[in-house]
Design a protein around this motif. Structure first.
Motif, PDB file in Angstrom:
ATOM      1  N   ALA A   1      -3.625   2.297  -4.545  1.00  0.00           N
ATOM      2  CA  ALA A   1      -4.415   1.803  -3.562  1.00  0.00           C
ATOM      3  C   ALA A   1      -5.138   1.710  -3.414  1.00  0.00           C
ATOM      4  O   ALA A   1      -6.300   0.922  -3.027  1.00  0.00           O
ATOM      5  CB  ALA A   1      -3.388   2.304  -2.324  1.00  0.00           C
ATOM      6  N   ARG A   2      -5.791   3.162  -3.920  1.00  0.00           N
ATOM      7  CA  ARG A   2      -7.469   3.126  -3.763  1.00  0.00           C
ATOM      8  C   ARG A   2      -8.644   2.067  -4.450  1.00  0.00           C
ATOM      9  O   ARG A   2      -9.535   1.222  -4.118  1.00  0.00           O
ATOM     10  CB  ARG A   2      -7.819   4.577  -4.042  1.00  0.00           C
ATOM     11  CG  ARG A   2      -8.999   4.965  -3.676  1.00  0.00           C
ATOM     12  CD  ARG A   2      -9.374   7.005  -3.691  1.00  0.00           C
ATOM     13  NE  ARG A   2      -8.707   6.392  -4.383  1.00  0.00           N
ATOM     14  CZ  ARG A   2      -8.018   7.741  -5.140  1.00  0.00           C
ATOM     15  NH1 ARG A   2      -7.307   8.151  -4.359  1.00  0.00           N
ATOM     16  NH2 ARG A   2      -7.641   7.923  -6.157  1.00  0.00           N
TER      17      ARG A   2
ATOM     18  N   ARG B   1      -8.081  -1.564  -2.307  1.00  0.00           N
ATOM     19  CA  ARG B   1      -7.835  -1.544  -1.439  1.00  0.00           C
ATOM     20  C   ARG B   1      -9.587  -2.665  -0.373  1.00  0.00           C
ATOM     21  O   ARG B   1      -8.503  -3.775   0.074  1.00  0.00           O
ATOM     22  CB  ARG B   1      -8.303   0.027  -0.904  1.00  0.00           C
ATOM     23  CG  ARG B   1      -8.752  -0.319   1.110  1.00  0.00           C
ATOM     24  CD  ARG B   1      -9.051   1.070   1.757  1.00  0.00           C
ATOM     25  NE  ARG B   1      -7.963   1.707   1.406  1.00  0.00           N
ATOM     26  CZ  ARG B   1      -7.980   3.143   0.683  1.00  0.00           C
ATOM     27  NH1 ARG B   1      -9.941   3.208  -0.176  1.00  0.00           N
ATOM     28  NH2 ARG B   1      -7.133   3.947   0.128  1.00  0.00           N
TER      29      ARG B   1
ATOM     30  N   TRP C   1      -7.879  -6.368  -1.681  1.00  0.00           N
ATOM     31  CA  TRP C   1      -7.111  -6.296  -0.646  1.00  0.00           C
ATOM     32  C   TRP C   1      -7.651  -7.317   1.002  1.00  0.00           C
ATOM     33  O   TRP C   1      -6.532  -7.938   1.357  1.00  0.00           O
ATOM     34  CB  TRP C   1      -5.550  -6.107  -0.266  1.00  0.00           C
ATOM     35  CG  TRP C   1      -4.797  -5.429  -1.032  1.00  0.00           C
ATOM     36  CD1 TRP C   1      -4.923  -6.674  -2.315  1.00  0.00           C
ATOM     37  CD2 TRP C   1      -4.271  -4.489  -1.668  1.00  0.00           C
ATOM     38  NE1 TRP C   1      -3.509  -5.846  -3.654  1.00  0.00           N
ATOM     39  CE2 TRP C   1      -4.046  -4.399  -2.929  1.00  0.00           C
ATOM     40  CE3 TRP C   1      -4.010  -3.138  -1.482  1.00  0.00           C
ATOM     41  CZ2 TRP C   1      -2.536  -3.910  -3.733  1.00  0.00           C
ATOM     42  CZ3 TRP C   1      -3.185  -1.917  -2.230  1.00  0.00           C
ATOM     43  CH2 TRP C   1      -2.076  -2.519  -3.139  1.00  0.00           C
TER      44      TRP C   1
ATOM     45  N   THR D   1       0.751  -1.569   0.196  1.00  0.00           N
ATOM     46  CA  THR D   1      -0.139  -0.395  -0.060  1.00  0.00           C
ATOM     47  C   THR D   1       0.698   0.823  -0.079  1.00  0.00           C
ATOM     48  O   THR D   1       0.667   2.784  -0.559  1.00  0.00           O
ATOM     49  CB  THR D   1      -0.960   0.205   0.819  1.00  0.00           C
ATOM     50  OG1 THR D   1      -1.875  -1.101   1.075  1.00  0.00           O
ATOM     51  CG2 THR D   1      -1.466   1.755   0.773  1.00  0.00           C
TER      52      THR D   1
END
Length: 347
Positions: A60-61, A64, A67, A52
């Motif tokens: 990452a957004r 997210r 994950w 991240t």
């Protein structure tokens, strides 16, 4: 059946002599390897925060939630303990539990994104030497085939209807019409528009510096009229510092993605065909790029879109469009001269 043969007595004696000469105790060969300098393989839960921090915020957004799904399923397991079958099973669960929308396609995108998110995790683990390429389970999972997009170029009369609704409804028609014109002229993505800063306006050459997905950047020509309206909009709504966002609400600061949602929901309420087809900002991109391709060819449309991918045919290696070609296409599209354009031709 094993074909391994038991060592002969003479071989064992020779091995003992060799170990004795080297000063190695046979028991040392079986000793615990806790003192090894090899890095331990982290668990899924330990590795996700690391990655991240390595990827761009937009990545990452986007990953997210996927994950989080992986952490819930295998959080305490090491990366090398997850199998390809595990990933396929979770991808199918992501597909089955995807939120159903009017334009959903049976959760295929959710499955595709889950696999992509896992490949991202394991790619960084490979790069750090934590897992070998041959033991990377994400490499052995095939992503679902992406279906062709249902988006297409809008006919002139439909585009005119959208512009009329945007200009005549809502609490800030000035902002919304500026947004629509920006996307029609530049074919930029929503993220590129929201990322515009005051320093990104080259008013002398009528260029915008666009930052879009996958960290791509480019200078994009705009008409003198649009440039003038963008600068006036920013200044009158409080943009003074070079890093201040250009697109702004009348009173409450920088624009957010929610404005786009409100805009297209309003268009859908007034235009049943727009509601039925789930018209969005990306349809404007399709419309402009289709027009550019029809009038100026594929190379110019490819450059106009800001695409950086390679093509399958060898000709594209040599046939490329530059900023002047894009400016010329824009000048023809808008009917306004542009400082970087060739003399406008009839198309």
């Amino acid at each position: 059946m094993s074909t391994h043969e038991a060592p002969q007595a003479g071989d064992l004696e020779a091995a003992r002599l060799l170990l004795a000469r080297l000063g190695v105790n046979p028991a040392d060969l079986l000793a615990d390897t806790a003192g090894s300098t090899e890095r331990p393989v982290p668990t899924v839960a330990e590795w996700i925060p690391v990655v991240t921090g390595l990827v761009p915020p937009s990545t990452a957004r986007a990953y997210r939630s996927y994950w989080a799904r992986a952490e819930a399923a295998w959080g305490e397991r090491r990366l090398d303990e997850v199998t390809a079958s595990d990933i396929r099973a979770q991808a199918e669960k992501a597909k089955a539990t995807a939120v159903v929308r009017r334009n959903s396609r049976g959760g295929r995108s959710a499955a595709e994104n889950f696999v992509a998110a896992l490949r991202c995790l394991y790619r960084h683990a490979e790069d750090d030497g934590l897992i070998d390429e041959r033991r990377n389970p994400a490499r052995r999972v095939t992503t679902p085939r992406r279906l062709p997009s249902t988006r297409r170029a809008l006919p002139d009369e439909r585009l005119s209807e959208i512009i009329e609704v945007v200009a005549a409804t809502g609490d800030d028609p000035e902002l919304d019409t500026l947004l629509v014109r920006l996307h029609i002229e530049t074919a930029c993505r929503r993220g590129g528009a929201l990322a515009l800063r005051l320093r990104d306006l080259d008013t002398d050459q009528c260029l915008l510096f666009l930052r879009e997905k996958a960290e791509t950047v480019r200078w994009q020509p705009v008409s003198p009229t649009l440039m003038r309206h963008l600068e006036t909009h920013a200044r009158t709504r409080g943009a003074t510092h070079p890093d201040t966002p250009v697109l702004r609400y009348a009173r409450s600061g920088p624009l957010t993605r929610r404005r786009y949602d409100h805009l297209w929901n309003r268009v859908a309420r007034h235009l049943p065909w727009a509601r039925a087809q789930q018209i969005s900002t990306h349809w404007l991109r399709h419309t402009t790029l289709t027009w550019v391709e029809r009038h100026f060819g594929f190379a110019t449309a490819h450059a106009y879109a800001g695409h950086t991918d390679s093509h399958d045919n060898a000709t594209s290696t040599y046939v490329k469009a530059d900023l002047t070609d894009i400016a010329t296409a824009l000048a023809t599209l808008t009917g306004e001269d542009h400082p970087l354009a060739h003399d406008r031709r009839q198309h």
